[in-house]
Design an enzyme around this catalytic site. Structure first.
Site, PDB file in Angstrom:
ATOM      1  N   LYS A  13      -1.991   8.804  20.303  1.00 56.90           N
ATOM      2  CA  LYS A  13      -2.191   9.434  19.119  1.00 56.90           C
ATOM      3  C   LYS A  13      -3.958   9.406  18.853  1.00 56.90           C
ATOM      4  CE  LYS A  13      -1.361   9.368  14.255  1.00 56.90           C
ATOM      5  NZ  LYS A  13      -0.875   8.958  13.040  1.00 56.90           N
ATOM      6  N   ILE A  39       2.470   7.768   2.890  1.00 56.29           N
ATOM      7  CA  ILE A  39       3.427   7.396   4.022  1.00 56.29           C
ATOM      8  C   ILE A  39       4.195   6.163   3.569  1.00 56.29           C
ATOM      9  CG2 ILE A  39       3.491   6.120   6.235  1.00 56.29           C
ATOM     10  CD1 ILE A  39       2.815   9.157   5.981  1.00 56.29           C
ATOM     11  N   ASN A  95     -10.995  13.838  14.654  1.00 51.50           N
ATOM     12  CA  ASN A  95     -11.504  13.205  13.145  1.00 51.50           C
ATOM     13  C   ASN A  95     -12.941  13.355  12.809  1.00 51.50           C
ATOM     14  OD1 ASN A  95      -9.143  11.888  11.244  1.00 51.50           O
ATOM     15  ND2 ASN A  95      -8.575  12.086  13.236  1.00 51.50           N
ATOM     16  N   ASN A 121      -3.825   3.521  11.830  1.00 50.25           N
ATOM     17  CA  ASN A 121      -4.346   4.421  12.746  1.00 50.25           C
ATOM     18  C   ASN A 121      -5.433   3.584  13.560  1.00 50.25           C
ATOM     19  OD1 ASN A 121      -2.941   6.906  12.168  1.00 50.25           O
ATOM     20  ND2 ASN A 121      -4.217   7.422  10.555  1.00 50.25           N
ATOM     21  N   GLU A 143     -12.134   6.092   8.234  1.00 47.94           N
ATOM     22  CA  GLU A 143     -11.760   5.177   9.133  1.00 47.94           C
ATOM     23  C   GLU A 143     -12.445   5.162  10.381  1.00 47.94           C
ATOM     24  OE1 GLU A 143      -6.862   4.010   9.013  1.00 47.94           O
ATOM     25  OE2 GLU A 143      -7.451   6.087   9.188  1.00 47.94           O
ATOM     26  N   ASN A 177      -7.201  11.442  17.691  1.00 48.97           N
ATOM     27  CA  ASN A 177      -8.168  11.049  16.235  1.00 48.97           C
ATOM     28  C   ASN A 177      -9.635  10.826  16.644  1.00 48.97           C
ATOM     29  OD1 ASN A 177      -5.790  11.456  14.628  1.00 48.97           O
ATOM     30  ND2 ASN A 177      -5.183   9.484  14.704  1.00 48.97           N
ATOM     31  N   GLY A 221       0.739  -1.118   0.111  1.00 45.47           N
ATOM     32  CA  GLY A 221       0.064   0.154   0.165  1.00 45.47           C
ATOM     33  C   GLY A 221       0.983   1.343  -0.032  1.00 45.47           C
ATOM     34  N   ALA A 222       1.691   1.316  -0.958  1.00 45.21           N
ATOM     35  CA  ALA A 222       2.861   2.370  -1.011  1.00 45.21           C
ATOM     36  C   ALA A 222       2.320   3.402  -1.513  1.00 45.21           C
ATOM     37  CB  ALA A 222       3.925   1.892  -1.672  1.00 45.21           C
ATOM     38  N   SER A 281      -7.539  13.582   8.444  1.00 41.03           N
ATOM     39  CA  SER A 281      -7.673  12.591   7.237  1.00 41.03           C
ATOM     40  C   SER A 281      -9.059  12.247   6.900  1.00 41.03           C
ATOM     41  CB  SER A 281      -6.913  11.514   7.680  1.00 41.03           C
ATOM     42  OG  SER A 281      -7.033  10.671   8.774  1.00 41.03           O
TER      43      SER A 281
END
Length: 323
Positions: free
Chosen positions: A204, A12, A212, A102, A285, A208, A8-9, A273
């Site tokens: 984190k 990031i 988010n 995440n 997400e 989020n 999944g390049a 995001s």
């Protein structure tokens, strides 16, 4: 030589792949669409701090690559289960899986004390398929702090941050964790190995789980959410609910809620995001960031009515948007 596959390049994943490849690590990437085609044709270009780093990692399908020493998964949490048929090709008995995602990961309950030991988190792994295909015993936790974006196919712009916190689920000091940490540090990244990775996950996630969803409902950027009295109070209430749940599960917070909110405020006029995904018509997400938190509230009998209400509203917002 140690083999590393970045699965999944995107932004990031591209950042890590380019840095590792430039430092001499054997890197393969699994990508798709125009991004993959551009990398195959022209290489992967990383723009970072005034540098232009052009690398040529191997680009291939997972089935061509076979089992790797390390597989770095940089998908959104909801993208992991659909990708399992491909990921299985990369996972052998000695493969270390690095979950650079995440929210609450599928492996979170691995090794937790009873009664939570190995308990399935339905919000992130409804049928247990991810747990079965990506064994928690082979997995390292990874918290991602850098920000990057694909500015055009094959080109990743790294805007800030270089820290990737690593950790074994059981807190052990292992050679596999030490090796990938060294490779990432040699590539110019910060990659400390921490003994209490769940504490770091929650630091984190704490922001989020609130910022988010609030951004998805209001369209506000972080500076507005943290400075407006109404949205700041809402975020604080959700975070306090989250803290109570996390502490009941054994997590220790090194900072208080106001400092965490102030830290988000320093980021400035940033779109989360989740808001970016919503605006672009992409799946959001929400389950890993908030659905799992609300689910775990039931495990420890701690009420989370505000978080549950926001979760319901965001799910409805996503249905209306068709994502």
């Amino acid at each position: 030589m140690t083999s590393v596959c970045v699965f999944g390049a995107g932004a990031i994943g591209g950042l890590v792949a380019a840095r590792l490849q430039a430092a001499g690590t054997d890197v393969s990437i699994v990508a798709r669409g125009p991004h993959r085609a551009a990398i195959e044709a022209n290489g992967l270009l990383l723009l970072s701090g005034g540098e232009r780093i052009l690398t040529r990692p191997r680009v291939a399908d997972a089935a061509e690559l076979g089992p790797q020493d390390y597989v770095l998964i940089t998908l959104k949490a909801q993208g992991i289960e659909p990708a399992l048929p491909q990921l299985r090709h990369l996972i052998g008995p000695r493969t270390t899986i690095i979950a650079a995602i995440n929210g609450i990961p599928w492996w979170y309950t691995y090794g937790l004390p009873a009664p939570f030991t190995d308990r399935r988190i339905k919000a992130v792994d409804p049928e247990g398929a991810v747990w079965a295909a990506l064994p928690p015993a082979q997995t390292l936790g990874c918290i991602v702090y850098p920000a990057a974006e694909i500015v055009e196919p094959g080109v990743v712009n790294h805007t800030y941050g270089d820290r990737f916190i690593l950790g074994e689920p059981d807190g052990a000091r292992t050679e596999r964790a030490a090796l990938i940490s060294r490779l990432m540090i040699d590539a110019g990244l910060k990659a400390p190995v921490r003994p209490r990775i769940r504490d770091d996950i929650w630091v984190k996630l704490w922001g989020n789980m609130a910022f988010n969803p609030i951004s998805a409902l209001t369209g506000a950027t972080l500076d507005v959410i943290t400075s407006d009295p109404g949205t700041r109070a809402l975020a604080r209430s959700m975070m306090l609910e989250g803290a109570a749940i996390a502490e009941a599960l054994g997590v220790r917070f090194a900072i208080d809620v106001e400092k965490r909110i102030d830290g988000a405020a320093e980021v400035g006029a940033h779109k989360t995001s989740m808001l970016q995904d919503l605006e672009r018509g992409r799946p959001i997400e929400i389950e890993a960031l908030l659905g799992a938190v609300v689910e775990m509230a039931g495990w420890v009998d701690i009420p989370a009515p505000i978080s549950a209400s926001v979760l319901a509203l965001v799910r409805q917002r996503a249905r209306i948007a068709g994502v």
